[in-house]
Design a protein around this motif. Structure first.
Motif, PDB file in Angstrom:
ATOM      1  N   ILE A  17       0.794  -1.142  -0.079  1.00  9.94           N
ATOM      2  CA  ILE A  17       0.025  -0.093   0.153  1.00  9.94           C
ATOM      3  C   ILE A  17       0.680   1.153  -0.101  1.00  9.94           C
ATOM      4  O   ILE A  17       1.754   1.236   0.851  1.00  9.94           O
ATOM      5  CB  ILE A  17      -1.088   0.153   1.282  1.00  9.94           C
ATOM      6  CG1 ILE A  17      -1.811  -1.049   1.166  1.00  9.94           C
ATOM      7  CG2 ILE A  17      -1.695   1.466   1.315  1.00  9.94           C
ATOM      8  CD1 ILE A  17      -3.050  -0.774   0.090  1.00  9.94           C
ATOM      9  N   VAL A  18       0.461   2.170  -0.605  1.00  9.63           N
ATOM     10  CA  VAL A  18       1.198   3.542  -0.802  1.00  9.63           C
ATOM     11  C   VAL A  18       0.172   4.462  -0.173  1.00  9.63           C
ATOM     12  O   VAL A  18      -0.819   4.511  -0.676  1.00  9.63           O
ATOM     13  CB  VAL A  18       1.684   3.966  -2.068  1.00  9.63           C
ATOM     14  CG1 VAL A  18       2.258   5.253  -2.122  1.00  9.63           C
ATOM     15  CG2 VAL A  18       2.538   2.826  -2.793  1.00  9.63           C
ATOM     16  N   LYS A  19       0.539   5.298   1.023  1.00  8.10           N
ATOM     17  CA  LYS A  19      -0.237   6.197   1.604  1.00  8.10           C
ATOM     18  C   LYS A  19       0.436   7.714   1.598  1.00  8.10           C
ATOM     19  O   LYS A  19       1.403   7.961   1.224  1.00  8.10           O
ATOM     20  CB  LYS A  19      -0.299   5.883   3.117  1.00  8.10           C
ATOM     21  CG  LYS A  19      -0.738   4.564   3.415  1.00  8.10           C
ATOM     22  CD  LYS A  19      -0.767   4.406   4.731  1.00  8.10           C
ATOM     23  CE  LYS A  19       0.704   4.485   5.506  1.00  8.10           C
ATOM     24  NZ  LYS A  19       0.413   3.816   6.999  1.00  8.10           N
ATOM     25  N   SER A  20      -0.625   8.661   1.407  1.00  8.52           N
ATOM     26  CA  SER A  20      -0.455   9.994   1.186  1.00  8.52           C
ATOM     27  C   SER A  20       0.198  10.613   2.472  1.00  8.52           C
ATOM     28  O   SER A  20       0.778  11.483   2.344  1.00  8.52           O
ATOM     29  CB  SER A  20      -1.517  10.929   0.910  1.00  8.52           C
ATOM     30  OG  SER A  20      -2.718  10.584   1.762  1.00  8.52           O
ATOM     31  N   ASN A  21      -0.193   9.820   3.759  1.00  4.29           N
ATOM     32  CA  ASN A  21       0.460  10.335   5.154  1.00  4.29           C
ATOM     33  C   ASN A  21       0.835   8.942   5.633  1.00  4.29           C
ATOM     34  O   ASN A  21      -0.104   8.193   5.868  1.00  4.29           O
ATOM     35  CB  ASN A  21      -0.549  11.115   5.587  1.00  4.29           C
ATOM     36  CG  ASN A  21      -0.113  11.807   7.014  1.00  4.29           C
ATOM     37  OD1 ASN A  21       0.042  11.129   7.869  1.00  4.29           O
ATOM     38  ND2 ASN A  21      -0.249  13.146   7.173  1.00  4.29           N
ATOM     39  N   ASP A  22       1.780   8.799   6.285  1.00  2.00           N
ATOM     40  CA  ASP A  22       2.175   7.856   6.877  1.00  2.00           C
ATOM     41  C   ASP A  22       1.342   7.360   7.964  1.00  2.00           C
ATOM     42  O   ASP A  22       1.405   6.315   8.718  1.00  2.00           O
ATOM     43  CB  ASP A  22       3.775   7.894   7.698  1.00  2.00           C
ATOM     44  CG  ASP A  22       4.635   8.000   6.186  1.00  2.00           C
ATOM     45  OD1 ASP A  22       4.308   7.518   5.132  1.00  2.00           O
ATOM     46  OD2 ASP A  22       6.119   8.435   6.437  1.00  2.00           O
ATOM     47  N   ASN A  23       0.695   8.439   8.738  1.00  2.00           N
ATOM     48  CA  ASN A  23      -0.235   8.078  10.161  1.00  2.00           C
ATOM     49  C   ASN A  23      -1.593   7.652   9.780  1.00  2.00           C
ATOM     50  O   ASN A  23      -2.368   7.427  10.605  1.00  2.00           O
ATOM     51  CB  ASN A  23      -0.308   9.378  10.814  1.00  2.00           C
ATOM     52  CG  ASN A  23       1.079   9.623  11.486  1.00  2.00           C
ATOM     53  OD1 ASN A  23       1.804   8.819  12.020  1.00  2.00           O
ATOM     54  ND2 ASN A  23       1.136  11.037  11.482  1.00  2.00           N
TER      55      ASN A  23
END
Length: 383
Positions: free
Chosen positions: A65-71
């Motif tokens: 998965i690639v997220k725009s925000n790590d949190n």
């Protein structure tokens, strides 16, 4: 003899186009004014892949998965060989939008990538700086002041023997009320002249509610939806409605939006007009026709405009015409005049073409008690 052999080749177009589907591909997440308490029950998507124009499902696999925000925290669950469910389970409070990218692998395609986007809508019933306020303290900010209670006005302390003679407080109070509410209250000489709080409000003798305003005893009300009415004891005395209709006299007079009126009582007037008729003090008339209730006649005269004066003989004698009248039980009938001369009369006085008549005879001259005329030259024709 030679043999010629023929053959043919059929070419079939094979589509190997692959597509990735996210249903839905985006969502809106509601949260409190500061980004906390996001509503995540609908923050999910179903991931599937298809082949060709016929949209044939294909098996997929995904583990990264690639997220725009790590949190951003998520949950990826494999529903079956053809579908994944991606859910957002936690968000940081300092972001307003973002995305999660999902690379998907399959046995027939090197890889497909989908993106699930989201946006945060912060909701608040109050201003943010009030939400953060600790309610029992006075807070002074760079552009605001928040305090539990405030009073602006004056306090007059007298030396009278009776406290009722002392003017007391005059001003405006903003703050909590006796029943744990809050509002704005105005006082003059210790007497409340207006207030607005969680129960509604009052000013100048008018009660303010969520639906409109009404006078102190509720008999007159102005509704926010557009109606003005007066009522008491369950009876609407009159009402002006927002659609243009109205009612008066306890509903005995009504008018619809087209202007059609209904009256259950009587109408009295000494002026005006109706259906082209002019209304006078005792009559109605239109052009050459007049009806007089006081002098008890209906007249049609050869005049440009009948006036509200005179009697039945004034019009028909001077201009020529016909009148039907009933002054008494001995003075009634139908008369006609031309050039100021009587043409006919029928009723208490019977005359036509120089002849008199009654229920027994037609005669010229004066009848005696015997029913005949006796003067020389007179004539009687009797049945």
């Amino acid at each position: 003899m030679g043999t010629v052999a023929k053959s043919s080749i059929t070419l079939v177009s094979i589509s190997d186009a692959y597509s990735l589907s996210l249903t839905p591909n985006s969502c809106v997440i509601k949260a409190d004014f500061d980004g906390s308490n996001p509503k995540l029950e609908h923050a999910y998507t179903i991931i599937s892949a298809y082949c060709g124009d016929e949209k044939t499902p294909i098996e997929i696999d995904s583990s990264t998965i690639v997220k725009s925000n790590d949190n951003i925290e998520y949950q990826l669950i494999k529903v079956d060989s053809y579908r994944y469910r991606l859910s957002i389970i936690s968000l940081p409070i300092d972001i307003l939008q973002g995305y999660i990218e999902i690379p998907v692998l399959s046995g027939v395609s090197a890889g497909l990538t989908g993106r699930f986007t989201f946006s945060i809508v912060r909701e608040s019933t109050m201003l943010d700086w009030i939400q953060d306020w600790e309610s029992n303290k006075t807070t002074i900010g760079s552009s605001y002041v928040i305090t539990p209670k405030i009073f602006v006005g004056k306090k007059i302390i007298g030396s009278h023997d009776s406290l009722e003679d002392v003017p007391g407080l005059t001003g405006v109070y903003i703050g909590p009320s006796e029943n744990n509410g809050a509002g704005i209250y105005g006082y003059k000489d210790n007497k409340e002249i207006f207030h607005i709080d969680q129960t509604g409000g009052k000013i100048g003798g008018w009660d303010i509610t969520s639906g409109g305003i009404q006078c102190e005893d509720g008999t007159l009300s102005i509704k926010s939806e557009g109606t003005i009415s007066a009522q008491s004891e369950g009876i609407i005395h009159w009402s002006l409605n927002k659609d243009g209709s109205a009612s008066f006299a306890n509903g005995n007079v009504t008018m619809d939006v087209e202007g059609n009126a209904s009256f259950k009582g009587t109408i009295e007037t000494s002026g005006g007009s109706i259906a082209g008729w002019i209304i006078g003090a005792d009559s109605i008339y239109n052009g050459t026709i007049g009806i007089n209730s006081l002098k008890k006649f209906i007249a049609i005269a050869n005049v440009a405009s009948v006036q509200d004066i005179g009697n039945q003989l004034d019009w028909v004698k001077e201009y020529g015409g016909v009148a039907m009248y009933c002054i008494s039980n001995t003075n009634y009938g139908l008369i006609g005049y031309k050039n100021n001369e009587k043409v006919f009369s029928a009723g208490s006085d019977n005359f036509i073409a120089g002849w008199n008549f009654n229920e027994k005879a037609i005669f010229s001259g004066i009848q005696t008690n015997s029913g005949f005329t006796t003067k020389s030259g007179d004539i009687t024709i009797s049945s």
